[in-house]
Design an enzyme around this catalytic site. Structure first.
Site, PDB file in Angstrom:
ATOM      1  N   ASP A  14      43.079  41.079  44.161  1.00  0.00           N
ATOM      2  CA  ASP A  14      42.291  42.313  44.155  1.00  0.00           C
ATOM      3  C   ASP A  14      42.665  43.149  45.377  1.00  0.00           C
ATOM      4  OD1 ASP A  14      41.002  41.273  41.970  1.00  0.00           O
ATOM      5  OD2 ASP A  14      39.299  40.518  43.133  1.00  0.00           O
TER       6      ASP A  14
HETATM    7  N1  URA Z   1      39.792  35.724  42.525  1.00  0.00           N
HETATM    8  C1  URA Z   1      39.227  36.927  42.748  1.00  0.00           C
HETATM    9  O1  URA Z   1      38.082  37.156  42.441  1.00  0.00           O
HETATM   10  N2  URA Z   1      39.995  37.876  43.320  1.00  0.00           N
HETATM   11  C2  URA Z   1      41.269  37.674  43.709  1.00  0.00           C
HETATM   12  O2  URA Z   1      41.908  38.570  44.249  1.00  0.00           O
HETATM   13  C3  URA Z   1      41.831  36.406  43.472  1.00  0.00           C
HETATM   14  C4  URA Z   1      41.073  35.447  42.882  1.00  0.00           C
END
Ligand code: URA
Length: 233
Positions: free
Chosen positions: A103
């Site tokens: 993310d």
């Molecule tokens: N899980 C999440 O919620 N976000 C990420 O970036 C990676 C794993």
């Protein structure tokens, strides 16, 4: 393979530039100046020198990056900076893409490669490639929640596979997953009425950040490439 194709695949020179360098006698094959652009080379075994520099043939390129906050795991984006913006221009020529997504506000380890089949294999749920994340959450996690998260929780029509959690304080720790659904960890914490405040990937398969600074990158070592390629077979 033709030597001009070899040089262009190695991103050393375009085929036109290779032709010019060959005419100037600046391309050596096993120590001898090449006379024609269609001279055949065995990329794995021949020694090629272009304008005084030894050229190493690599079919694929692998870069490990420590993603800072605010960058998106994509090759281009209309609004945000992408992880590719952290690379120097000479590396951007290699058509690299992130192997899996973090993310925008998740930090840490991103593997970039142009080896599509291997990236696909490493991301396949069947391979169970491990990813380790350091997390901090809003509320203390009790034994019941930890057990529920480890056993698998419903994140909206999908029940997560078993995972491992090691707590470092009441609200922080490390989680090891062998799968990677979209927003998985944040959704898992939401499922137990909690909230992720900080998330950083610290391991992907055999790769670790190992002192690499935030925003910095490095090429994978031969050993790391070999291990990953074996995992993808
Ligand atoms: N899980 C999440 O919620 N976000 C990420 O970036 C990676 C794993």
């Amino acid at each position: 393979m033709r030597i001009d194709k070899f040089l262009s695949e190695c991103k050393v020179a375009t085929r036109r530039e290779s032709g010019a360098a060959i005419r100037r006698g600046q391309v050596l094959l096993d120590g001898v100046a090449v006379k024609r652009a269609d001279t055949q080379v065995d990329p794995e075994h021949c020694e090629v020198v272009y304008c005084g520099e030894r050229v190493f043939y690599r079919r694929y390129t692998y870069v490990l990056l420590n993603k800072p906050d605010g960058y998106v795991s994509a090759t281009e984006d209309a609004r945000d900076k992408t992880v590719l913006d952290l690379l120097p221009p000479e590396l951007r020529k290699f058509d690299l893409f992130p192997c899996g997504r973090l993310d925008k506000n998740t930090l840490g380890l991103v593997l970039l490669t142009n080896n599509g089949p291997l990236a696909h294999a490493l991301l396949s749920p069947k391979r169970h490639v491990e990813k380790v994340y350091r997390f901090e959450c809003a509320h203390p996690l009790g034994e019941t929640e930890i057990e529920a998260l480890q056993a698998g929780v419903d994140i909206g029509g999908y029940v997560t596979k078993p995972c491992r959690i090691v707590m470092q304080s009441e609200t922080s720790g490390e989680i090891t997953l062998a799968e990677g659904k979209y927003h998985q960890i944040k959704l898992m914490w939401n499922a137990v009425d909690n909230r992720i405040l900080y998330l950083e990937r610290i391991r992907f398969a055999c790769l670790t950040l190992d002192g690499l600074e935030r925003g910095a990158w490095r090429m994978l070592t031969d050993e790391e490439i070999k291990t990953l390629e074996e995992m993808g077979n």
